[in-house]
Design an enzyme around this catalytic site. Structure first.
Site, PDB file in Angstrom:
ATOM      1  CE  LYS A 278       0.963  -2.986   5.932  1.00 17.28           C
ATOM      2  NZ  LYS A 278       0.285  -2.164   6.872  1.00 17.28           N
TER       3      LYS A 278
ATOM      4  CB  CYS B 266     -27.874   3.983  -8.436  1.00 15.01           C
ATOM      5  SG  CYS B 266     -27.695   2.846  -7.046  1.00 15.01           S
TER       6      CYS B 266
ATOM      7  CE  LYS C 141       4.405   0.761   6.973  1.00 16.46           C
ATOM      8  NZ  LYS C 141       3.307   0.891   7.920  1.00 16.46           N
TER       9      LYS C 141
ATOM     10  CE  LYS D  42      12.969   3.226   3.944  1.00 11.33           C
ATOM     11  NZ  LYS D  42      13.478   4.107   4.992  1.00 11.33           N
TER      12      LYS D  42
ATOM     13  NE  ARG E 130       2.014   9.932   4.689  1.00 10.58           N
ATOM     14  CZ  ARG E 130       0.967   9.865   3.901  1.00 10.58           C
ATOM     15  NH1 ARG E 130      -0.218  10.174   4.350  1.00 10.58           N
ATOM     16  NH2 ARG E 130       1.089   9.489   2.646  1.00 10.58           N
TER      17      ARG E 130
END
Ligand code: IVH
Length: 680
Positions: free
Chosen positions: A312, A437, A122, A288, A143
């Site tokens: 990751k 609040c 990635k 994938k 994107r």
């Protein structure tokens, strides 16, 4: 509006272009503006909108094209033909096992089934979508928010890795090629230190208003997937990656085909060890499912596919010292302790805040102000304190006392009891859970305008806070009645930015029901649940009426909505302040009913219920099959039910009830046959 003749549209467009050119020259060339900034900007917007609406409109003098003058502040926004999604993250073996288990369950496959993955590093860059028509590069988009991106064609055109014409065979009529734009670490080092890291440099370069500037920074492109495609048949991701190479794209040389979680982990460790030697940043590996048919069956949840995950790499860690512990109050009233730490650089990013998660976490780790701690930062995840160095603790450091009152409004706080786990929640919450609040109200407004909700550009978190302080906003609906005169007098706000803000807010008044439900911030109702609810209710009226007659029954049938969500929705509708906000929003917004995916599917207007175990297909997939074909799932046998589908060992009570009501009882294969008759 009536359909205008294209010639009239063109005439109108070129009139505007001419005017724009005149104003532009006067402004930038002669420094002698003919009109106010806002008039100029509105004209620019009108041109961009026309271009967006009518693809045939083009002019070299358009603000969407970089001119010799100071170019447009805005890139033209263009909707992606298929959305650009994100990926869920996995950090360890357990996450991966869960990922695969969910897939096997969905596909109703045994646990010993072996799935083949395409494992692709990635790259930590900027994703882009490149539209090719008959093999020719036409338009490139960033994107953006995944649904709509910016037209950055001119800048992408400067990248030599992006083929302007596809080579080879098997080229579809139309295709969106997607991949990552990035900069090599060695090239990054040569740049002046304007950017914190290679990713920022790539992003900055791509968004340059002047393509000549983009050219100066050597951007690279690696392709990895496709979006919309016409006349394109390919069965596997690995095959698609080969095709990409033949067409002239670069693909990652570390891409691999891997079976089994243990092998994924082995590959992950090997690549992580090599990471430092590779001349571009990678922050993990994307897995994938290699088979496209299986990908299709699995489909998506919210905005990520079920068939892919990003594993990751372990994060960067550093040592720092806790200077203070602040308690933040979130949108749902959660009290989150945040450590203010002595600023440290972790992997190229300066970190001065780190989350301590919740009260229990502080207790468990006995974290105190003054402690020396290890702080971890994993990619885009918020930095967190992971451990305390007790050897370095001074004797007189006091135990941290977590406040029992809400630091914002002073109300009591509670830890909820979870009936399923039979434990108290680790998170403490302000009982005010509403607009009473201050901090909760501010967070609710931030959520309302955020990217995934209304997505109002120019109204970021800091501005919401600023507007709150100036009493310009108290509730979400106040966004639609802003005092623009007052805002234009504020520091940092010119006529242009006010006009832009006004414009973005005006644009976002049209909102789909699911986005609306998500944006009002009901606890436990995220994007996916909001979609499920809007799909069931179909129109805004039914949603607003949920509270009126305590009419929550419709929601009970939704697969995915459970007791927790129903309880939370009831609670939301029981609060007067929420009702007040809903009424006001109803008046300001145009809530668009959800488009049904395929209204005309083969199962339209038919209702189904399953009983018993199905063979070779999970309940979840069977339900999604019904819905994909416009059918509806119900959860009770009643007059409303059209078909009871019986699997292995059906519940006899249900079968009997169906018989009494004269409901058609069919087998699984009869059901599948119904789907096969599509073309008849
Ligand atoms: S596939 C639904 N493949 O990761 C499929 N993405 O969090 C999503 N990325 O925005 C994209 N390398 O910027 C895919 N080999 C790869 C990728 C990759 C990097 C990025 C991409 C995307 C993000 C998803």
């Amino acid at each position: 509006m009536k359909n205008k003749h294209p010639l009239k549209i063109k005439k109108n467009y070129f009139k505007k272009i001419k005017m724009f050119k005149k104003y532009n020259e006067a402004y930038y060339d002669k420094s002698n503006p003919l009109v106010s900034d806002s008039v100029f900007d509105i004209l620019k917007r009108e041109i961009l909108d026309l271009e967006k609406k009518y693809e045939f409109l083009k002019s070299k003098d358009s603000p969407s094209i970089s001119t010799g003058y100071k170019p447009s502040k805005y890139f033209k926004k263009v909707k992606h033909k298929t959305p650009m999604l994100s990926l869920s993250n996995a950090f360890d073996k357990i996450d991966l096992l869960n990922f695969e288990k969910k897939i096997l369950n969905f596909l109703s496959l045994e646990n010993n089934n072996i799935i083949e993955y395409s494992a692709e590093p990635k790259i930590d860059g900027i994703s882009a979508s490149l539209y090719y028509k008959n093999g020719k590069f036409i338009q490139g988009l960033s994107r953006g928010d995944g649904v709509e991106g910016e037209d950055i064609t001119v800048n992408l055109n400067t990248i030599s890795d992006i083929p302007k014409n596809l080579k080879g065979s098997n080229i579809p009529n139309e295709i969106d090629i997607r991949g990552e734009v990035f900069i090599k670490n060695s090239d990054f080092k040569k740049l002046s230190d304007k950017f914190a890291n290679p990713r920022n440099a790539a992003s900055g370069s791509l968004r340059q208003k002047n393509p000549e500037k983009t050219k100066e920074i050597p951007l690279k492109f690696i392709a990895y997937t496709f979006g919309f495609a016409k006349n394109f048949n390919v069965l596997k991701q690995s095959h698609f990656l080969e095709i990409l190479k033949n067409w002239g794209f670069k693909v990652n040389k570390f891409n691999k085909l891997i079976k089994g979680i243990d092998n994924l982990i082995k590959n992950h460790s090997e690549l992580e060890a090599k990471r430092k030697e590779i001349d571009f940043d990678i922050d993990g590996i994307v897995y994938k499912i290699n088979n496209f048919d299986i990908q299709k069956r699995l489909g998506f949840v919210a905005n990520a596919p079920r068939w892919a995950i990003a594993h990751k790499f372990s994060s960067d860690k550093s040592i720092s010292e806790i200077l203070n512990i602040e308690i933040q109050v979130g949108r749902t009233g959660a009290l989150t302790p945040v450590a203010k730490i002595k600023p440290i650089n972790i992997g190229g990013v300066l970190v001065s805040n780190a989350t301590l998660h919740n009260e229990d976490e502080i207790q468990r780790k006995d974290i105190r102000i003054g402690d020396v701690v290890t702080v971890e930062r994993a990619g885009d995840v918020i930095p967190r304190v992971i451990s305390v160095d007790l050897k370095k603790r001074y004797k007189d450091l006091k135990k941290f006392v977590f406040p029992k009152k809400c630091p914002s409004c002073g109300a009591s706080t509670i830890k909820e009891f979870n009936k399923t786990t039979k434990k108290f929640d680790a998170v403490r919450r302000c009982i005010n859970n509403s607009y009473d609040c201050e901090k909760i109200a501010i967070e609710k407004i931030k959520h309302f305008v955020s990217k995934e909700a209304l997505n109002i550009e120019g109204l970021g978190k800091k501005i919401v806070e600023n507007f709150w302080e100036l009493k310009l906003i108290r509730y979400p609906q106040d966004i639609f009645n802003l005092d623009y005169k007052k805002i234009s007098e504020l520091e940092g706000w010119g006529k242009l930015s006010v006009a832009n803000l006004k414009y973005s807010i005006e644009q976002k008044k049209n909102i789909t029901l699911s986005k609306f439900i998500y944006s009002i911030g009901i606890r436990h109702i995220g994007q996916e649940n909001a979609k499920l609810i809007s799909k069931t209710l179909k129109n805004a009226k039914d949603f607003f009426e949920l509270g009126k007659n305590n009419n929550f029954d419709d929601l009970l049938n939704i697969d995915g909505i459970g007791d927790t969500q129903i309880k939370s929705i009831k609670e939301f509708f029981s609060q007067k302040k929420n009702m007040f906000v809903l009424e006001k929003l109803k008046a300001s917004l145009n809530i668009i009913n959800e488009k049904e995916i395929s209204k005309n599917g083969i199962l339209r207007e038919k209702t189904f219920m399953f009983t018993g175990k199905l063979a070779g297909i999970s309940r979840a997939e069977a339900k999604s099959l019904v819905e994909k074909n416009s059918g509806k799932i119900v959860s009770n046998v009643s007059q409303k039910l059209n078909f009871l589908i019986t699997g292995i060992k059906p519940t006899s009570r249900k079968v009997n009830e169906a018989k009494i009501l004269n409901i058609k009882i069919i087998s699984q294969s009869e059901f599948l046959k119904m789907l096969d008759t599509k073309d008849s």
